[in-house]
Design a protein around this motif. Structure first.
Motif, mmCIF file in Angstrom:
data_model
loop_
_atom_site.group_PDB
_atom_site.id
_atom_site.type_symbol
_atom_site.label_atom_id
_atom_site.label_comp_id
_atom_site.label_asym_id
_atom_site.label_seq_id
_atom_site.Cartn_x
_atom_site.Cartn_y
_atom_site.Cartn_z
ATOM 1 N N ARG A 85 6.056 -3.652 -6.672
ATOM 2 C CA ARG A 85 5.745 -2.549 -7.580
ATOM 3 C C ARG A 85 6.734 -2.604 -8.734
ATOM 4 N NH1 ARG A 85 2.221 -2.573 -4.574
ATOM 5 N NH2 ARG A 85 1.331 -0.920 -3.268
ATOM 6 N N ILE A 86 6.240 -2.381 -9.910
ATOM 7 C CA ILE A 86 7.125 -2.259 -11.063
ATOM 8 C C ILE A 86 6.795 -0.971 -11.792
ATOM 9 C CG2 ILE A 86 7.600 -4.708 -11.428
ATOM 10 C CD1 ILE A 86 5.346 -4.737 -13.477
ATOM 11 N N GLU A 87 7.843 -0.344 -12.331
ATOM 12 C CA GLU A 87 7.638 0.893 -13.076
ATOM 13 C C GLU A 87 7.484 0.515 -14.544
ATOM 14 O OE1 GLU A 87 10.690 3.774 -12.482
ATOM 15 O OE2 GLU A 87 9.391 5.430 -13.069
ATOM 16 N N LEU A 88 6.268 0.535 -15.023
ATOM 17 C CA LEU A 88 5.978 0.095 -16.389
ATOM 18 C C LEU A 88 6.610 1.038 -17.403
ATOM 19 C CD1 LEU A 88 2.221 -0.871 -15.981
ATOM 20 C CD2 LEU A 88 4.157 -2.433 -16.125
ATOM 21 N N VAL A 89 6.341 2.308 -17.247
ATOM 22 C CA VAL A 89 6.996 3.364 -18.023
ATOM 23 C C VAL A 89 7.371 4.437 -17.016
ATOM 24 C CG1 VAL A 89 5.760 2.887 -20.179
ATOM 25 C CG2 VAL A 89 4.778 4.479 -18.525
ATOM 26 N N LYS A 90 8.095 5.424 -17.447
ATOM 27 C CA LYS A 90 8.606 6.415 -16.504
ATOM 28 C C LYS A 90 7.475 7.011 -15.658
ATOM 29 C CE LYS A 90 11.355 10.682 -16.405
ATOM 30 N NZ LYS A 90 12.138 10.284 -15.243
ATOM 31 N N ASN A 91 7.631 6.874 -14.369
ATOM 32 C CA ASN A 91 6.728 7.417 -13.346
ATOM 33 C C ASN A 91 5.378 6.683 -13.217
ATOM 34 O OD1 ASN A 91 8.662 9.539 -14.075
ATOM 35 N ND2 ASN A 91 7.614 10.722 -12.506
ATOM 36 N N VAL A 92 5.120 5.709 -14.054
ATOM 37 C CA VAL A 92 3.854 4.981 -13.981
ATOM 38 C C VAL A 92 4.117 3.579 -13.421
ATOM 39 C CG1 VAL A 92 1.898 4.030 -15.269
ATOM 40 C CG2 VAL A 92 2.857 6.262 -15.891
ATOM 41 N N PHE A 93 3.391 3.235 -12.377
ATOM 42 C CA PHE A 93 3.633 1.983 -11.654
ATOM 43 C C PHE A 93 2.431 1.049 -11.723
ATOM 44 C CE2 PHE A 93 6.856 4.617 -9.838
ATOM 45 C CZ PHE A 93 7.855 3.754 -9.427
ATOM 46 N N ALA A 94 2.725 -0.226 -11.580
ATOM 47 C CA ALA A 94 1.690 -1.232 -11.331
ATOM 48 C C ALA A 94 2.229 -2.175 -10.268
ATOM 49 C CB ALA A 94 1.346 -1.995 -12.601
ATOM 50 N N GLY A 95 1.331 -2.820 -9.560
ATOM 51 C CA GLY A 95 1.795 -3.747 -8.528
ATOM 52 C C GLY A 95 0.654 -4.310 -7.729
ATOM 53 N N TRP A 96 1.003 -5.151 -6.772
ATOM 54 C CA TRP A 96 -0.026 -5.784 -5.961
ATOM 55 C C TRP A 96 0.414 -5.890 -4.508
ATOM 56 C CZ3 TRP A 96 2.124 -10.049 -3.811
ATOM 57 C CH2 TRP A 96 3.128 -10.704 -4.529
ATOM 58 N N ASN A 97 -0.550 -5.995 -3.674
ATOM 59 C CA ASN A 97 -0.339 -6.247 -2.241
ATOM 60 C C ASN A 97 -1.188 -7.442 -1.829
ATOM 61 O OD1 ASN A 97 0.716 -3.462 -2.271
ATOM 62 N ND2 ASN A 97 0.532 -3.608 -0.028
ATOM 63 N N VAL A 98 -0.658 -8.261 -0.973
ATOM 64 C CA VAL A 98 -1.494 -9.217 -0.239
ATOM 65 C C VAL A 98 -1.464 -8.778 1.214
ATOM 66 C CG1 VAL A 98 -1.252 -11.179 -1.781
ATOM 67 C CG2 VAL A 98 0.456 -10.802 -0.015
ATOM 68 N N ARG A 99 -2.569 -8.962 1.887
ATOM 69 C CA ARG A 99 -2.681 -8.460 3.260
ATOM 70 C C ARG A 99 -3.339 -9.500 4.155
ATOM 71 N NH1 ARG A 99 -2.559 -2.699 2.892
ATOM 72 N NH2 ARG A 99 -2.801 -1.972 0.749
ATOM 73 N N VAL A 100 -2.844 -9.585 5.355
ATOM 74 C CA VAL A 100 -3.555 -10.313 6.401
ATOM 75 C C VAL A 100 -3.886 -9.287 7.481
ATOM 76 C CG1 VAL A 100 -1.381 -11.077 7.463
ATOM 77 C CG2 VAL A 100 -3.509 -12.226 8.051
ATOM 78 N N LYS A 101 -5.150 -9.305 7.915
ATOM 79 C CA LYS A 101 -5.648 -8.237 8.780
ATOM 80 C C LYS A 101 -6.210 -8.829 10.066
ATOM 81 C CE LYS A 101 -7.162 -6.109 4.493
ATOM 82 N NZ LYS A 101 -8.134 -5.259 3.833
ATOM 83 N N PHE A 102 -5.961 -8.144 11.148
ATOM 84 C CA PHE A 102 -6.417 -8.607 12.469
ATOM 85 C C PHE A 102 -7.261 -7.515 13.110
ATOM 86 C CE2 PHE A 102 -2.179 -10.187 11.493
ATOM 87 C CZ PHE A 102 -2.393 -11.550 11.488
ATOM 88 N N LEU A 103 -8.525 -7.813 13.284
ATOM 89 C CA LEU A 103 -9.427 -6.854 13.918
ATOM 90 C C LEU A 103 -9.089 -6.759 15.406
ATOM 91 C CD1 LEU A 103 -11.858 -5.071 13.135
ATOM 92 C CD2 LEU A 103 -13.339 -6.961 13.817
ATOM 93 N N LEU A 104 -8.886 -5.538 15.875
ATOM 94 C CA LEU A 104 -8.431 -5.358 17.256
ATOM 95 C C LEU A 104 -9.588 -5.179 18.238
ATOM 96 C CD1 LEU A 104 -5.436 -2.931 16.575
ATOM 97 C CD2 LEU A 104 -5.373 -5.411 16.860
ATOM 98 N N ASN A 105 -10.743 -4.762 17.755
ATOM 99 C CA ASN A 105 -11.876 -4.542 18.676
ATOM 100 C C ASN A 105 -13.167 -5.178 18.154
ATOM 101 O OD1 ASN A 105 -12.054 -2.717 16.544
ATOM 102 N ND2 ASN A 105 -13.126 -1.191 17.786
ATOM 103 N N PRO A 106 -13.168 -6.498 17.974
ATOM 104 C CA PRO A 106 -14.350 -7.153 17.386
ATOM 105 C C PRO A 106 -15.614 -7.034 18.236
ATOM 106 C CG PRO A 106 -12.805 -8.784 18.247
ATOM 107 C CD PRO A 106 -12.110 -7.460 18.309
ATOM 108 N N THR A 107 -15.458 -6.863 19.542
ATOM 109 C CA THR A 107 -16.657 -6.812 20.389
ATOM 110 C C THR A 107 -17.392 -5.480 20.281
ATOM 111 O OG1 THR A 107 -15.295 -6.083 22.229
ATOM 112 C CG2 THR A 107 -15.707 -8.442 22.077
ATOM 113 N N SER A 108 -16.745 -4.487 19.698
ATOM 114 C CA SER A 108 -17.383 -3.166 19.643
ATOM 115 C C SER A 108 -18.561 -3.120 18.678
ATOM 116 C CB SER A 108 -16.357 -2.109 19.235
ATOM 117 O OG SER A 108 -15.939 -2.332 17.914
ATOM 118 N N PHE A 109 -18.698 -4.132 17.820
ATOM 119 C CA PHE A 109 -19.800 -4.134 16.851
ATOM 120 C C PHE A 109 -21.117 -4.575 17.474
ATOM 121 C CE2 PHE A 109 -16.326 -5.139 13.623
ATOM 122 C CZ PHE A 109 -16.107 -3.799 13.389
#
Lengths: 227, 168
Positions: A167-191
Protein backbone atom coordinates in the motif's frame (compact mmCIF):
# COMPACT_ATOMS: atom_id res chain seq x y z
CA UNK A 1 -3.21 -29.97 -0.73
CA UNK A 2 -2.15 -29.87 2.95
CA UNK A 3 1.48 -30.40 1.88
CA UNK A 4 1.22 -27.48 -0.49
CA UNK A 5 -0.26 -25.26 2.22
CA UNK A 6 2.54 -26.31 4.55
CA UNK A 7 5.17 -25.42 1.95
CA UNK A 8 3.58 -22.02 1.40
CA UNK A 9 3.52 -21.40 5.14
CA UNK A 10 7.16 -22.47 5.37
CA UNK A 11 8.04 -20.20 2.49
CA UNK A 12 6.22 -17.33 4.16
CA UNK A 13 8.04 -17.83 7.47
CA UNK A 14 11.09 -15.68 6.64
CA UNK A 15 8.81 -12.74 5.99
CA UNK A 16 7.20 -13.09 9.37
CA UNK A 17 10.61 -13.57 11.02
CA UNK A 18 11.90 -10.52 9.24
CA UNK A 19 8.92 -8.58 10.50
CA UNK A 20 9.47 -9.91 14.02
CA UNK A 21 13.08 -8.70 14.01
CA UNK A 22 11.81 -5.17 13.77
CA UNK A 23 9.31 -5.73 16.54
CA UNK A 24 11.17 -3.89 19.27
CA UNK A 25 11.77 -0.74 17.25
CA UNK A 26 8.28 -0.79 15.84
CA UNK A 27 6.63 -1.49 19.14
CA UNK A 28 8.36 1.41 20.77
CA UNK A 29 7.41 3.54 17.83
CA UNK A 30 3.76 2.50 18.01
CA UNK A 31 3.54 3.09 21.71
CA UNK A 32 4.94 6.55 21.21
CA UNK A 33 2.44 7.22 18.42
CA UNK A 34 -0.89 5.78 19.47
CA UNK A 35 -2.67 6.64 16.21
CA UNK A 36 -5.57 4.57 15.02
CA UNK A 37 -6.32 4.06 11.38
CA UNK A 38 -9.46 2.69 9.78
CA UNK A 39 -9.15 2.26 6.01
CA UNK A 40 -11.88 1.61 3.46
CA UNK A 41 -10.82 0.23 0.07
CA UNK A 42 -12.45 -0.97 -3.10
CA UNK A 43 -10.99 -3.31 -5.68
CA UNK A 44 -10.65 -1.25 -8.86
CA UNK A 45 -9.31 -4.29 -10.70
CA UNK A 46 -12.62 -6.13 -10.38
CA UNK A 47 -14.57 -3.09 -11.57
CA UNK A 48 -12.32 -2.91 -14.64
CA UNK A 49 -12.71 -6.64 -15.28
CA UNK A 50 -16.49 -6.26 -15.11
CA UNK A 51 -16.30 -4.05 -18.19
CA UNK A 52 -14.06 -6.53 -20.05
CA UNK A 53 -15.61 -9.88 -19.17
CA UNK A 54 -19.21 -10.18 -20.21
CA UNK A 55 -20.22 -13.37 -18.43
CA UNK A 56 -19.51 -12.38 -14.85
CA UNK A 57 -19.48 -9.44 -12.48
CA UNK A 58 -17.60 -9.13 -9.25
CA UNK A 59 -17.32 -6.42 -6.62
CA UNK A 60 -14.89 -6.51 -3.72
CA UNK A 61 -14.18 -4.11 -0.88
CA UNK A 62 -12.00 -4.17 2.20
CA UNK A 63 -11.96 -2.55 5.63
CA UNK A 64 -8.81 -2.74 7.70
CA UNK A 65 -7.99 -1.41 11.11
CA UNK A 66 -4.51 -0.71 12.43
CA UNK A 67 -4.24 -2.65 15.62
CA UNK A 68 -1.22 -2.29 17.83
CA UNK A 69 2.17 -4.00 17.34
CA UNK A 70 2.14 -3.35 13.59
CA UNK A 71 -0.76 -5.63 12.92
CA UNK A 72 -3.72 -4.83 10.71
CA UNK A 73 -7.00 -6.61 11.30
CA UNK A 74 -9.22 -6.67 8.29
CA UNK A 75 -12.37 -7.84 6.65
CA UNK A 76 -12.89 -8.21 2.91
CA UNK A 77 -16.34 -8.65 1.48
CA UNK A 78 -17.96 -8.76 -1.92
CA UNK A 79 -20.62 -10.07 -4.19
CA UNK A 80 -21.05 -11.04 -7.80
CA UNK A 81 -22.62 -13.34 -10.33
CA UNK A 82 -21.70 -15.35 -13.38
CA UNK A 83 -23.47 -17.02 -16.24
CA UNK A 84 -22.47 -20.07 -18.23
CA UNK A 85 -23.99 -20.00 -21.68
CA UNK A 86 -22.45 -22.80 -23.70
CA UNK A 87 -24.26 -24.80 -26.35
CA UNK A 88 -24.36 -27.86 -24.07
CA UNK A 89 -24.49 -26.24 -20.61
CA UNK A 90 -26.34 -23.19 -19.32
CA UNK A 91 -26.72 -21.91 -15.77
CA UNK A 92 -26.29 -18.82 -13.60
CA UNK A 93 -24.71 -18.39 -10.20
CA UNK A 94 -24.50 -15.60 -7.67
CA UNK A 95 -22.71 -15.36 -4.36
CA UNK A 96 -21.56 -13.18 -1.53
CA UNK A 97 -18.45 -13.70 0.55
CA UNK A 98 -16.72 -12.49 3.68
CA UNK A 99 -13.02 -12.78 4.51
CA UNK A 100 -11.46 -12.21 7.91
CA UNK A 101 -7.75 -12.04 8.59
CA UNK A 102 -4.73 -9.97 9.33
CA UNK A 103 -1.76 -8.35 7.58
CA UNK A 104 1.72 -7.91 8.95
CA UNK A 105 4.04 -5.25 7.49
CA UNK A 106 7.44 -6.45 6.32
CA UNK A 107 9.41 -3.29 7.07
CA UNK A 108 9.83 -0.82 9.92
CA UNK A 109 8.08 2.46 9.68
CA UNK A 110 10.68 5.24 9.74
CA UNK A 111 8.19 7.94 10.60
CA UNK A 112 4.88 7.96 12.41
CA UNK A 113 3.18 9.43 9.34
CA UNK A 114 4.50 6.70 7.07
CA UNK A 115 1.54 4.41 6.47
CA UNK A 116 2.79 2.87 3.26
CA UNK A 117 3.84 -0.73 3.58
CA UNK A 118 4.66 -4.07 2.05
CA UNK A 119 2.97 -6.90 3.88
CA UNK A 120 2.01 -10.54 4.09
CA UNK A 121 -1.14 -11.90 5.61
CA UNK A 122 -3.68 -14.63 5.75
CA UNK A 123 -7.46 -14.86 5.46
CA UNK A 124 -10.26 -17.24 6.23
CA UNK A 125 -13.18 -16.81 3.86
CA UNK A 126 -16.77 -17.89 3.74
CA UNK A 127 -18.87 -17.74 0.58
CA UNK A 128 -22.59 -18.29 0.08
CA UNK A 129 -23.23 -19.55 -3.43
CA UNK A 130 -26.52 -20.01 -5.25
CA UNK A 131 -26.70 -21.86 -8.54
CA UNK A 132 -29.84 -21.65 -10.66
CA UNK A 133 -31.21 -24.72 -12.40
CA UNK A 134 -28.80 -25.86 -15.11
CA UNK A 135 -29.80 -26.89 -18.63
CA UNK A 136 -27.58 -29.50 -20.20
CA UNK A 137 -27.34 -31.35 -23.48
CA UNK A 138 -25.27 -34.46 -24.03
CA UNK A 139 -24.10 -35.45 -27.49
CA UNK A 140 -22.12 -38.63 -28.06
CA UNK A 141 -21.51 -37.78 -31.69
CA UNK A 142 -23.42 -40.90 -32.80
CA UNK A 143 -26.93 -39.49 -32.83
CA UNK A 144 -27.48 -39.81 -29.09
CA UNK A 145 -28.53 -36.28 -28.10
CA UNK A 146 -30.27 -35.85 -24.75
CA UNK A 147 -31.25 -32.66 -22.89
CA UNK A 148 -32.25 -32.23 -19.28
CA UNK A 149 -32.27 -30.01 -16.21
CA UNK A 150 -30.24 -30.14 -13.00
CA UNK A 151 -32.16 -28.58 -10.07
CA UNK A 152 -31.00 -25.32 -8.46
CA UNK A 153 -28.79 -25.61 -5.40
CA UNK A 154 -27.19 -23.57 -2.62
CA UNK A 155 -23.68 -24.14 -1.32
CA UNK A 156 -21.43 -22.77 1.38
CA UNK A 157 -17.78 -22.48 0.39
CA UNK A 158 -14.89 -22.21 2.86
CA UNK A 159 -11.42 -21.29 1.78
CA UNK A 160 -8.12 -20.06 3.19
CA UNK A 161 -5.86 -17.49 1.62
CA UNK A 162 -2.25 -16.45 1.86
CA UNK A 163 -1.65 -12.99 0.55
CA UNK A 164 0.99 -10.35 0.10
CA UNK A 165 1.08 -6.90 -1.36
CA UNK A 166 1.75 -3.28 -0.75
CA UNK A 167 0.00 0.00 0.00
CA UNK A 168 1.22 3.48 -0.73
CA UNK A 169 -0.28 6.73 0.44
CA UNK A 170 -0.58 8.76 -2.75
CA UNK A 171 -1.83 11.88 -1.00
CA UNK A 172 -2.88 12.38 2.58
CA UNK A 173 -5.29 9.62 3.61
CA UNK A 174 -5.69 8.30 0.05
CA UNK A 175 -4.11 4.92 -0.69
CA UNK A 176 -3.42 2.69 -3.65
CA UNK A 177 -1.98 -0.79 -3.66
CA UNK A 178 -2.25 -4.38 -4.70
CA UNK A 179 -2.60 -7.85 -3.29
CA UNK A 180 -1.69 -11.19 -4.76
CA UNK A 181 -3.47 -14.17 -3.27
CA UNK A 182 -3.24 -17.91 -3.33
CA UNK A 183 -6.44 -19.58 -2.19
CA UNK A 184 -7.18 -23.11 -1.02
CA UNK A 185 -10.73 -24.38 -1.13
CA UNK A 186 -11.40 -26.30 2.08
CA UNK A 187 -14.63 -28.08 1.13
CA UNK A 188 -14.54 -28.81 -2.62
CA UNK A 189 -16.81 -31.85 -2.34
CA UNK A 190 -19.70 -29.79 -1.00
CA UNK A 191 -20.50 -28.49 -4.50
CA UNK A 192 -21.63 -31.89 -5.71
CA UNK A 193 -21.12 -32.78 -9.34
CA UNK A 194 -21.91 -29.51 -11.06
CA UNK A 195 -19.38 -27.16 -9.52
CA UNK A 196 -20.05 -23.45 -10.03
CA UNK A 197 -17.79 -22.18 -12.78
CA UNK A 198 -17.01 -18.96 -10.90
CA UNK A 199 -17.22 -17.98 -7.25
CA UNK A 200 -16.74 -14.29 -6.55
CA UNK A 201 -13.91 -13.89 -4.07
CA UNK A 202 -12.43 -17.29 -4.86
CA UNK A 203 -12.32 -17.97 -8.58
CA UNK A 204 -13.04 -21.13 -10.53
CA UNK A 205 -15.13 -23.60 -8.55
CA UNK A 206 -13.70 -26.39 -10.71
CA UNK A 207 -10.32 -26.03 -9.02
CA UNK A 208 -9.26 -26.45 -5.41
CA UNK A 209 -6.49 -23.86 -5.67
CA UNK A 210 -6.89 -20.40 -7.15
CA UNK A 211 -4.73 -17.36 -7.67
CA UNK A 212 -6.07 -13.85 -7.65
CA UNK A 213 -4.96 -10.30 -7.84
CA UNK A 214 -6.52 -7.10 -6.51
CA UNK A 215 -5.78 -3.43 -7.12
CA UNK A 216 -7.13 -1.35 -4.27
CA UNK A 217 -7.81 2.31 -3.88
CA UNK A 218 -8.79 3.44 -0.42
CA UNK A 219 -9.35 6.20 2.06
CA UNK A 220 -8.14 6.15 5.65
CA UNK A 221 -9.58 7.74 8.77
CA UNK A 222 -7.11 8.40 11.59
CA UNK A 223 -7.45 9.46 15.15
CA UNK A 224 -5.34 9.44 18.28
CA UNK A 225 -6.10 7.71 21.53
CA UNK A 226 -6.95 10.01 24.40
CA UNK A 227 -4.73 9.51 27.44
CA UNK B 1 5.46 12.20 -6.79
CA UNK B 2 9.06 13.43 -6.59
CA UNK B 3 9.91 10.65 -4.17
CA UNK B 4 11.73 7.91 -6.17
CA UNK B 5 10.41 5.26 -3.79
CA UNK B 6 6.89 6.45 -4.55
CA UNK B 7 7.68 6.28 -8.28
CA UNK B 8 8.77 2.68 -7.89
CA UNK B 9 5.66 1.85 -5.94
CA UNK B 10 3.34 3.40 -8.50
CA UNK B 11 5.24 1.58 -11.25
CA UNK B 12 4.75 -1.73 -9.48
CA UNK B 13 1.03 -1.04 -9.22
CA UNK B 14 0.87 -0.29 -12.94
CA UNK B 15 2.86 -3.40 -13.84
CA UNK B 16 0.56 -5.54 -11.80
CA UNK B 17 -2.41 -3.86 -13.43
CA UNK B 18 -1.15 -5.22 -16.74
CA UNK B 19 -1.82 -8.65 -15.30
CA UNK B 20 -5.48 -7.72 -15.31
CA UNK B 21 -5.59 -8.33 -19.04
CA UNK B 22 -3.88 -11.69 -18.70
CA UNK B 23 -6.45 -12.68 -16.12
CA UNK B 24 -9.19 -11.40 -18.43
CA UNK B 25 -8.00 -13.74 -21.17
CA UNK B 26 -8.67 -16.76 -18.97
CA UNK B 27 -12.40 -16.01 -18.83
CA UNK B 28 -13.08 -18.00 -22.00
CA UNK B 29 -14.26 -21.59 -21.77
CA UNK B 30 -11.36 -23.96 -21.32
CA UNK B 31 -11.04 -26.71 -23.94
CA UNK B 32 -12.36 -30.12 -22.97
CA UNK B 33 -9.26 -32.29 -22.74
CA UNK B 34 -10.78 -35.52 -21.51
CA UNK B 35 -12.70 -38.18 -23.42
CA UNK B 36 -16.49 -38.08 -23.00
CA UNK B 37 -17.52 -41.12 -25.04
CA UNK B 38 -17.53 -44.31 -22.93
CA UNK B 39 -16.48 -47.52 -24.65
CA UNK B 40 -17.46 -51.07 -23.86
CA UNK B 41 -14.32 -53.15 -24.33
CA UNK B 42 -14.98 -56.69 -25.55
CA UNK B 43 -12.30 -59.36 -25.92
CA UNK B 44 -12.55 -62.67 -27.78
CA UNK B 45 -11.38 -66.01 -26.37
CA UNK B 46 -11.29 -69.55 -27.68
CA UNK B 47 -11.11 -72.80 -25.73
CA UNK B 48 -7.98 -74.80 -26.42
CA UNK B 49 -8.62 -78.45 -25.66
CA UNK B 50 -4.94 -79.36 -25.54
CA UNK B 51 -4.15 -76.91 -22.74
CA UNK B 52 -7.73 -76.79 -21.43
CA UNK B 53 -7.59 -72.99 -21.20
CA UNK B 54 -9.22 -70.05 -22.92
CA UNK B 55 -6.74 -68.05 -24.95
CA UNK B 56 -6.92 -64.64 -26.51
CA UNK B 57 -8.17 -65.16 -30.07
CA UNK B 58 -7.92 -62.81 -33.02
CA UNK B 59 -10.89 -63.03 -35.37
CA UNK B 60 -9.81 -63.65 -38.98
CA UNK B 61 -12.03 -61.22 -40.86
CA UNK B 62 -14.66 -59.86 -38.51
CA UNK B 63 -17.76 -57.77 -38.93
CA UNK B 64 -19.00 -56.21 -35.68
CA UNK B 65 -21.93 -53.96 -36.43
CA UNK B 66 -24.37 -52.04 -34.23
CA UNK B 67 -28.06 -52.65 -34.87
CA UNK B 68 -29.44 -49.81 -32.70
CA UNK B 69 -27.10 -46.85 -33.22
CA UNK B 70 -27.76 -44.75 -36.28
CA UNK B 71 -24.12 -44.26 -37.08
CA UNK B 72 -21.52 -46.46 -38.70
CA UNK B 73 -18.63 -44.53 -37.16
CA UNK B 74 -17.83 -47.24 -34.65
CA UNK B 75 -18.54 -50.28 -36.80
CA UNK B 76 -15.88 -52.88 -37.52
CA UNK B 77 -16.16 -54.03 -41.09
CA UNK B 78 -13.87 -56.74 -42.40
CA UNK B 79 -11.13 -56.15 -39.84
CA UNK B 80 -8.28 -58.65 -39.83
CA UNK B 81 -6.73 -60.39 -36.84
CA UNK B 82 -8.35 -58.28 -34.15
CA UNK B 83 -9.24 -59.77 -30.77
CA UNK B 84 -10.31 -56.68 -28.81
CA UNK B 85 -13.16 -54.40 -29.83
CA UNK B 86 -14.30 -51.07 -28.40
CA UNK B 87 -18.07 -50.79 -28.75
CA UNK B 88 -20.48 -47.98 -27.95
CA UNK B 89 -23.85 -48.08 -26.23
CA UNK B 90 -26.81 -45.87 -27.00
CA UNK B 91 -27.71 -43.23 -24.38
CA UNK B 92 -31.26 -43.25 -25.80
CA UNK B 93 -31.93 -46.92 -25.02
CA UNK B 94 -31.51 -49.42 -22.20
CA UNK B 95 -30.41 -52.14 -24.61
CA UNK B 96 -28.00 -51.94 -27.50
CA UNK B 97 -27.58 -54.85 -29.91
CA UNK B 98 -24.46 -55.62 -31.89
CA UNK B 99 -24.15 -58.35 -34.53
CA UNK B 100 -20.87 -60.25 -34.71
CA UNK B 101 -19.56 -62.31 -37.59
CA UNK B 102 -16.15 -63.77 -36.82
CA UNK B 103 -15.25 -64.36 -40.46
CA UNK B 104 -17.25 -62.48 -43.06
CA UNK B 105 -16.44 -65.17 -45.67
CA UNK B 106 -18.39 -68.00 -44.07
CA UNK B 107 -19.22 -67.59 -40.34
CA UNK B 108 -22.82 -67.44 -39.16
CA UNK B 109 -23.87 -64.15 -37.54
CA UNK B 110 -24.57 -63.82 -33.82
CA UNK B 111 -26.41 -61.05 -32.06
CA UNK B 112 -25.17 -59.76 -28.69
CA UNK B 113 -27.61 -57.68 -26.63
CA UNK B 114 -26.11 -55.44 -23.95
CA UNK B 115 -28.66 -54.52 -21.28
CA UNK B 116 -27.61 -51.66 -19.01
CA UNK B 117 -28.58 -48.70 -16.85
CA UNK B 118 -27.67 -45.19 -17.91
CA UNK B 119 -26.05 -42.75 -15.48
CA UNK B 120 -25.65 -39.03 -16.11
CA UNK B 121 -22.11 -37.88 -15.34
CA UNK B 122 -20.75 -34.34 -15.00
CA UNK B 123 -17.17 -34.06 -16.21
CA UNK B 124 -16.14 -30.41 -15.88
CA UNK B 125 -17.54 -27.05 -16.88
CA UNK B 126 -15.28 -27.32 -19.92
CA UNK B 127 -16.69 -30.71 -20.95
CA UNK B 128 -20.25 -30.59 -19.64
CA UNK B 129 -22.32 -33.72 -19.12
CA UNK B 130 -22.24 -37.18 -20.63
CA UNK B 131 -23.56 -40.67 -19.96
CA UNK B 132 -21.80 -43.69 -18.51
CA UNK B 133 -23.35 -47.14 -18.21
CA UNK B 134 -23.58 -50.06 -15.87
CA UNK B 135 -24.09 -53.46 -17.51
CA UNK B 136 -26.94 -55.52 -16.10
CA UNK B 137 -27.00 -58.49 -18.44
CA UNK B 138 -25.61 -59.66 -21.78
CA UNK B 139 -27.69 -61.95 -23.98
CA UNK B 140 -26.45 -63.67 -27.11
CA UNK B 141 -27.40 -66.09 -29.83
CA UNK B 142 -25.13 -69.11 -30.16
CA UNK B 143 -24.84 -69.75 -33.88
CA UNK B 144 -21.08 -69.43 -33.81
CA UNK B 145 -20.01 -68.18 -30.42
CA UNK B 146 -20.27 -70.13 -27.20
CA UNK B 147 -21.10 -67.56 -24.54
CA UNK B 148 -20.54 -64.02 -23.32
CA UNK B 149 -19.65 -63.02 -19.76
CA UNK B 150 -19.43 -59.69 -18.01
CA UNK B 151 -15.91 -59.02 -16.68
CA UNK B 152 -16.47 -55.45 -15.50
CA UNK B 153 -19.96 -53.98 -15.53
CA UNK B 154 -18.95 -50.30 -15.39
CA UNK B 155 -18.68 -48.82 -18.87
CA UNK B 156 -16.87 -45.51 -18.49
CA UNK B 157 -14.30 -43.40 -20.29
CA UNK B 158 -11.44 -45.26 -18.62
CA UNK B 159 -9.42 -47.02 -21.27
CA UNK B 160 -8.18 -50.57 -21.22
CA UNK B 161 -10.76 -52.07 -18.90
CA UNK B 162 -12.17 -55.33 -20.22
CA UNK B 163 -15.94 -55.23 -19.82
CA UNK B 164 -17.04 -58.32 -21.67
CA UNK B 165 -15.44 -61.66 -22.59
CA UNK B 166 -16.74 -63.35 -25.75
CA UNK B 167 -16.06 -67.09 -25.90
CA UNK B 168 -15.95 -69.15 -29.09
Amino acid sequence: MSKFIFKILLFSLPFFVSAQETKQDTLAHSQANPTHQLRFSIDANKILLNTIIDNRTSYEASVDYYWHKEIYLLSDFGWGNSSIDYSDLKYKTNNTFLRLGMDKPLFVRKQAQDWGMGFVGFRYALGFVHRDAAQYTTNDGLGGIISGTIPAADFTAHWMELTGGMRIELVKNVFAGWNVRVKFLLNPTSFGELKPAYITGFGSGDKNTAFDYNVYIGYALRWSSKK
Amino acid sequence: MANPKLHQSVLSVLLCSALVFIVACTAERNPCLEPKLPFLYASCYQYKSDTKTYTDTALPNANFVSMDIDSAKRWYWGVNTLSKFSLVLSPLLDTTRWSLQADSAYSPIDTISFIYTRNLKFYTNACGYGYVYSLVQVLTTQHNLDSVKIANKEVTTKAGIENVKIYF
